[in-house]
Design a protein around this motif. Structure first.
Motif, PDB file in Angstrom:
ATOM      1  N   GLY A  27       0.820  -1.206   0.000  1.00 55.44           N
ATOM      2  CA  GLY A  27       0.000   0.000   0.000  1.00 55.44           C
ATOM      3  C   GLY A  27       0.854   1.256   0.000  1.00 55.44           C
ATOM      4  N   ARG A  28       0.181   2.386  -0.121  1.00 58.48           N
ATOM      5  CA  ARG A  28       0.824   3.687  -0.194  1.00 58.48           C
ATOM      6  C   ARG A  28       0.684   4.413   1.145  1.00 58.48           C
ATOM      7  NH1 ARG A  28       2.334   6.028  -4.642  1.00 58.48           N
ATOM      8  NH2 ARG A  28       1.001   4.690  -5.913  1.00 58.48           N
ATOM      9  N   VAL A  29       1.794   4.927   1.661  1.00 57.74           N
ATOM     10  CA  VAL A  29       1.781   5.690   2.903  1.00 57.74           C
ATOM     11  C   VAL A  29       1.066   7.008   2.638  1.00 57.74           C
ATOM     12  CG1 VAL A  29       3.206   6.878   4.616  1.00 57.74           C
ATOM     13  CG2 VAL A  29       3.922   4.645   3.735  1.00 57.74           C
ATOM     14  N   VAL A  30       0.008   7.277   3.425  1.00 52.27           N
ATOM     15  CA  VAL A  30      -0.769   8.509   3.236  1.00 52.27           C
ATOM     16  C   VAL A  30      -0.774   9.400   4.471  1.00 52.27           C
ATOM     17  CG1 VAL A  30      -2.238   7.562   1.401  1.00 52.27           C
ATOM     18  CG2 VAL A  30      -2.925   7.310   3.801  1.00 52.27           C
ATOM     19  N   ALA A  31      -0.296   8.880   5.604  1.00 50.05           N
ATOM     20  CA  ALA A  31      -0.205   9.682   6.824  1.00 50.05           C
ATOM     21  C   ALA A  31       0.960   9.167   7.660  1.00 50.05           C
ATOM     22  CB  ALA A  31      -1.506   9.645   7.612  1.00 50.05           C
ATOM     23  N   LEU A  32       1.599  10.099   8.370  1.00 54.57           N
ATOM     24  CA  LEU A  32       2.846   9.835   9.077  1.00 54.57           C
ATOM     25  C   LEU A  32       2.659   9.895  10.584  1.00 54.57           C
ATOM     26  CD1 LEU A  32       5.017  12.168   6.827  1.00 54.57           C
ATOM     27  CD2 LEU A  32       4.655   9.709   6.561  1.00 54.57           C
ATOM     28  N   PRO A  33       3.662   9.446  11.341  1.00 53.58           N
ATOM     29  CA  PRO A  33       3.566   9.529  12.801  1.00 53.58           C
ATOM     30  C   PRO A  33       3.210  10.949  13.250  1.00 53.58           C
ATOM     31  CG  PRO A  33       5.491   8.250  12.164  1.00 53.58           C
ATOM     32  CD  PRO A  33       4.924   8.828  10.906  1.00 53.58           C
ATOM     33  N   GLY A  34       2.266  11.031  14.197  1.00 55.34           N
ATOM     34  CA  GLY A  34       1.814  12.322  14.705  1.00 55.34           C
ATOM     35  C   GLY A  34       0.616  12.891  13.970  1.00 55.34           C
ATOM     36  N   ASP A  35       0.326  12.396  12.769  1.00 55.57           N
ATOM     37  CA  ASP A  35      -0.834  12.872  12.013  1.00 55.57           C
ATOM     38  C   ASP A  35      -2.127  12.342  12.628  1.00 55.57           C
ATOM     39  OD1 ASP A  35       0.657  14.287  10.145  1.00 55.57           O
ATOM     40  OD2 ASP A  35       0.595  12.701   8.629  1.00 55.57           O
ATOM     41  N   VAL A  36      -3.202  13.086  12.420  1.00 56.76           N
ATOM     42  CA  VAL A  36      -4.533  12.663  12.824  1.00 56.76           C
ATOM     43  C   VAL A  36      -5.302  12.349  11.544  1.00 56.76           C
ATOM     44  CG1 VAL A  36      -6.674  13.310  13.993  1.00 56.76           C
ATOM     45  CG2 VAL A  36      -4.466  14.116  14.883  1.00 56.76           C
ATOM     46  N   VAL A  37      -5.766  11.105  11.422  1.00 55.14           N
ATOM     47  CA  VAL A  37      -6.484  10.695  10.220  1.00 55.14           C
ATOM     48  C   VAL A  37      -7.943  10.436  10.547  1.00 55.14           C
ATOM     49  CG1 VAL A  37      -4.454   9.726   9.096  1.00 55.14           C
ATOM     50  CG2 VAL A  37      -5.876   8.258  10.488  1.00 55.14           C
ATOM     51  N   GLU A  38      -8.764  10.633   9.515  1.00 57.32           N
ATOM     52  CA  GLU A  38     -10.195  10.383   9.652  1.00 57.32           C
ATOM     53  C   GLU A  38     -10.731   9.891   8.325  1.00 57.32           C
ATOM     54  OE1 GLU A  38     -14.209  12.633  11.249  1.00 57.32           O
ATOM     55  OE2 GLU A  38     -12.354  13.773  11.033  1.00 57.32           O
ATOM     56  N   VAL A  39     -11.552   8.855   8.383  1.00 55.77           N
ATOM     57  CA  VAL A  39     -12.286   8.359   7.223  1.00 55.77           C
ATOM     58  C   VAL A  39     -13.750   8.525   7.577  1.00 55.77           C
ATOM     59  CG1 VAL A  39     -12.753   6.397   5.719  1.00 55.77           C
ATOM     60  CG2 VAL A  39     -10.452   6.722   6.644  1.00 55.77           C
ATOM     61  N   THR A  40     -14.431   9.404   6.864  1.00 53.78           N
ATOM     62  CA  THR A  40     -15.812   9.726   7.199  1.00 53.78           C
ATOM     63  C   THR A  40     -16.784   8.775   6.515  1.00 53.78           C
ATOM     64  OG1 THR A  40     -16.084  11.290   5.378  1.00 53.78           O
ATOM     65  CG2 THR A  40     -15.185  12.164   7.462  1.00 53.78           C
ATOM     66  N   GLU A  41     -17.995   8.740   7.023  1.00 55.71           N
ATOM     67  CA  GLU A  41     -19.041   7.883   6.459  1.00 55.71           C
ATOM     68  C   GLU A  41     -19.359   8.233   5.004  1.00 55.71           C
ATOM     69  OE1 GLU A  41     -20.407   5.114   7.714  1.00 55.71           O
ATOM     70  OE2 GLU A  41     -19.065   5.347   9.421  1.00 55.71           O
ATOM     71  N   ASP A  42     -19.135   9.487   4.610  1.00 61.16           N
ATOM     72  CA  ASP A  42     -19.420   9.871   3.214  1.00 61.16           C
ATOM     73  C   ASP A  42     -18.244   9.589   2.278  1.00 61.16           C
ATOM     74  OD1 ASP A  42     -17.634  11.905   3.834  1.00 61.16           O
ATOM     75  OD2 ASP A  42     -18.976  13.539   3.290  1.00 61.16           O
ATOM     76  N   GLY A  43     -17.177   8.935   2.794  1.00 58.48           N
ATOM     77  CA  GLY A  43     -16.061   8.531   1.943  1.00 58.48           C
ATOM     78  C   GLY A  43     -14.957   9.559   1.807  1.00 58.48           C
TER      79      GLY A  43
END
Length: 150
Positions: A62-78
């Motif tokens: 896979g492709r790295v899209v976020a790094l240590p310390g980042d805050v990620v979110e995947v929402t219900e609307d995609g």
């Protein structure tokens, strides 16, 4: 004979080979391609393609899209967000959350990465397996051998 031994040592310690399974990284790579990885990388950057093992032992790419310390979110609307900013998909697909994936927002700890497949509809990635620890990364993809259809 000595060259063969040296090549074997390099393939065991410095480089690795991984067979791509499935279409999660399509069109960048496809089922049956072989990825050459560099194993000695100490940290990864956004857009690096890596090979890693899931908790079940499955080898994934896979492709790295976020790094240590980042805050990620995947929402219900995609929508996929990093540090509150919506991120475009590499091929225009939405990024739907997995039913059994991590809770969002997810803050990545030291040595953790968020990894997505390029084909979000087919990929098994951090949306299902959670943050990827550097300890399960087998290497950064440095070359791809397109062997499918041969």
């Amino acid at each position: 004979m000595c060259a063969i031994g040296l090549a074997a040592i390099l393939l065991q310690t410095v480089f690795g080979l991984a067979v791509v399974r499935g279409g999660g990284m399509s069109p960048a790579s496809g089922d049956g391609d072989v990825a050459l990885t560099y194993r000695l990388e100490q940290a990864y950057s956004a857009n690096d393609v890596i090979v890693y093992r899931s908790q079940s032992g499955q080898q994934l790419i896979g492709r790295v899209v976020a790094l240590p310390g980042d805050v990620v979110e995947v929402t219900e609307d995609g929508t996929f967000k990093v540090n509150g900013s919506a991120q475009p998909s590499s091929n225009g697909q939405s990024t739907a959350p997995a039913e059994s994936g991590p809770a969002y927002p997810l803050t990545l700890g030291e040595g953790q990465y968020f990894v997505l497949g390029d084909d979000r509809m087919q990929a098994v990635d951090s949306r299902e397996v959670g943050a990827i620890g550097i300890n399960v990364v087998e290497g950064k993809v440095v070359a791809l051998l397109r062997l499918r259809g041969i």
